[in-house]
Motif scaffolding. Structure first.
Motif, PDB file in Angstrom:
ATOM      1  N   THR A   1      86.584 -97.882  38.232  1.00 26.75           N
ATOM      2  CA  THR A   1      87.864 -97.265  37.881  1.00 26.75           C
ATOM      3  C   THR A   1      88.957 -97.646  38.873  1.00 26.75           C
ATOM      4  O   THR A   1      90.073 -97.998  38.472  1.00 26.75           O
ATOM      5  CB  THR A   1      87.710 -95.733  37.819  1.00 26.75           C
ATOM      6  N   ALA A   2      88.661 -97.601  40.156  1.00 26.83           N
ATOM      7  CA  ALA A   2      89.664 -97.890  41.189  1.00 26.83           C
ATOM      8  C   ALA A   2      90.225 -99.301  41.073  1.00 26.83           C
ATOM      9  O   ALA A   2      91.400 -99.529  41.379  1.00 26.83           O
ATOM     10  CB  ALA A   2      89.059 -97.687  42.578  1.00 26.83           C
ATOM     11  N   PHE A   3      89.403-100.240  40.648  1.00 26.00           N
ATOM     12  CA  PHE A   3      89.839-101.634  40.538  1.00 26.00           C
ATOM     13  C   PHE A   3      90.244-102.010  39.118  1.00 26.00           C
ATOM     14  O   PHE A   3      90.576-103.154  38.857  1.00 26.00           O
ATOM     15  CB  PHE A   3      88.743-102.575  41.042  1.00 26.00           C
ATOM     16  N   SER A   4      90.196-101.050  38.190  1.00 25.81           N
ATOM     17  CA  SER A   4      90.527-101.292  36.774  1.00 25.81           C
ATOM     18  C   SER A   4      89.729-102.467  36.222  1.00 25.81           C
ATOM     19  O   SER A   4      90.267-103.324  35.509  1.00 25.81           O
ATOM     20  CB  SER A   4      92.033-101.534  36.608  1.00 25.81           C
ATOM     21  N   ALA A   5      88.449-102.519  36.550  1.00 25.10           N
ATOM     22  CA  ALA A   5      87.585-103.617  36.102  1.00 25.10           C
ATOM     23  C   ALA A   5      87.409-103.584  34.588  1.00 25.10           C
ATOM     24  O   ALA A   5      87.290-102.511  33.993  1.00 25.10           O
ATOM     25  CB  ALA A   5      86.226-103.533  36.787  1.00 25.10           C
ATOM     26  N   THR A   6      87.381-104.763  33.983  1.00 26.14           N
ATOM     27  CA  THR A   6      87.108-104.848  32.548  1.00 26.14           C
ATOM     28  C   THR A   6      85.651-105.228  32.295  1.00 26.14           C
ATOM     29  O   THR A   6      85.168-105.087  31.176  1.00 26.14           O
ATOM     30  CB  THR A   6      88.021-105.881  31.858  1.00 26.14           C
ATOM     31  N   GLY A   7      84.955-105.687  33.338  1.00 22.98           N
ATOM     32  CA  GLY A   7      83.552-106.041  33.203  1.00 22.98           C
ATOM     33  C   GLY A   7      82.779-105.702  34.460  1.00 22.98           C
ATOM     34  O   GLY A   7      83.345-105.600  35.550  1.00 22.98           O
ATOM     35  N   GLU A   8      81.470-105.514  34.287  1.00 23.53           N
ATOM     36  CA  GLU A   8      80.606-105.179  35.421  1.00 23.53           C
ATOM     37  C   GLU A   8      79.201-105.683  35.129  1.00 23.53           C
ATOM     38  O   GLU A   8      78.685-105.493  34.030  1.00 23.53           O
ATOM     39  CB  GLU A   8      80.586-103.667  35.623  1.00 23.53           C
ATOM     40  N   THR A   9      78.606-106.320  36.124  1.00 23.67           N
ATOM     41  CA  THR A   9      77.228-106.787  36.029  1.00 23.67           C
ATOM     42  C   THR A   9      76.478-106.266  37.249  1.00 23.67           C
ATOM     43  O   THR A   9      77.030-106.246  38.354  1.00 23.67           O
ATOM     44  CB  THR A   9      77.155-108.333  36.013  1.00 23.67           C
ATOM     45  N   ARG A  10      75.217-105.848  37.038  1.00 18.47           N
ATOM     46  CA  ARG A  10      74.419-105.301  38.146  1.00 18.47           C
ATOM     47  C   ARG A  10      73.050-105.963  38.211  1.00 18.47           C
ATOM     48  O   ARG A  10      72.483-106.345  37.190  1.00 18.47           O
ATOM     49  CB  ARG A  10      74.199-103.802  37.962  1.00 18.47           C
ATOM     50  N   LEU A  11      72.545-106.043  39.425  1.00 17.37           N
ATOM     51  CA  LEU A  11      71.181-106.491  39.674  1.00 17.37           C
ATOM     52  C   LEU A  11      70.567-105.490  40.648  1.00 17.37           C
ATOM     53  O   LEU A  11      71.106-105.260  41.727  1.00 17.37           O
ATOM     54  CB  LEU A  11      71.166-107.898  40.283  1.00 17.37           C
ATOM     55  N   ALA A  12      69.447-104.882  40.270  1.00 16.19           N
ATOM     56  CA  ALA A  12      68.784-103.882  41.113  1.00 16.19           C
ATOM     57  C   ALA A  12      67.486-104.457  41.670  1.00 16.19           C
ATOM     58  O   ALA A  12      66.732-105.118  40.950  1.00 16.19           O
ATOM     59  CB  ALA A  12      68.494-102.621  40.311  1.00 16.19           C
ATOM     60  N   LEU A  13      67.253-104.201  42.935  1.00 16.19           N
ATOM     61  CA  LEU A  13      66.035-104.630  43.613  1.00 16.19           C
ATOM     62  C   LEU A  13      65.391-103.447  44.311  1.00 16.19           C
ATOM     63  O   LEU A  13      66.088-102.592  44.851  1.00 16.19           O
ATOM     64  CB  LEU A  13      66.355-105.689  44.682  1.00 16.19           C
ATOM     65  N   GLU A  14      64.072-103.408  44.293  1.00 13.23           N
ATOM     66  CA  GLU A  14      63.355-102.461  45.137  1.00 13.23           C
ATOM     67  C   GLU A  14      63.012-103.198  46.417  1.00 13.23           C
ATOM     68  O   GLU A  14      62.570-104.343  46.381  1.00 13.23           O
ATOM     69  CB  GLU A  14      62.093-101.968  44.437  1.00 13.23           C
ATOM     70  N   ARG A  15      63.238-102.545  47.550  1.00 13.94           N
ATOM     71  CA  ARG A  15      63.029-103.200  48.836  1.00 13.94           C
ATOM     72  C   ARG A  15      61.810-102.639  49.546  1.00 13.94           C
ATOM     73  O   ARG A  15      61.530-101.460  49.453  1.00 13.94           O
ATOM     74  CB  ARG A  15      64.263-103.006  49.736  1.00 13.94           C
TER      75      ARG A  15
END
Length: 119
Positions: free
Chosen positions: A97-111
């Protein structure tokens, strides 16, 4: 082995360039995101690059939340690592919201520990 922590990499695209270029706005958004996630803030450090771009990190008791921005590409890369009970989704929603992003991609890792690749 039970994972020791969760590492979430997020990329925000189509962001408002002015927001990504403003050190104070980036710092404020990151601190708000850390607070919204339930993290315990220890300290923070941010730097504005010339001609543009901001890098910074919020050190939290649970680990860290870091960012680098490319206003000229309307792109931000975020690194959120926690070995505690932190709501990363809530924190990343603040940044989206703060950056007014139009797209978002995530990668999750267990460490802890990563599997090693054999040559």
């Amino acid at each position: 082995m039970t994972p020791l922590g969760r590492h979430l990499l997020a990329e925000f695209t189509g962001c408002e360039a002015a927001a990504l270029a403003d050190l104070d706005r980036v710092r404020s958004a990151m601190l708000t995101a850390a607070t919204a996630s339930g993290a315990t803030i220890i300290t923070d450090s941010f730097h504005h690059f010339s001609p543009y771009g901001v890098s910074g990190a919020v050190i939290i008791a649970e680990s860290h939340l870091a960012i680098h921005t490319w206003p000229e590409h309307r792109f931000a890369a975020v690194d959120f690592f926690s070995c505690g009970a932190v709501d990363m989704d809530r924190g990343l929603a603040v940044l989206h919201t703060a950056f007014s992003a139009t797209g978002e991609t995530r990668l999750a890792l267990e460490r802890g520990p990563l599997r090693t690749l054999q040559p």
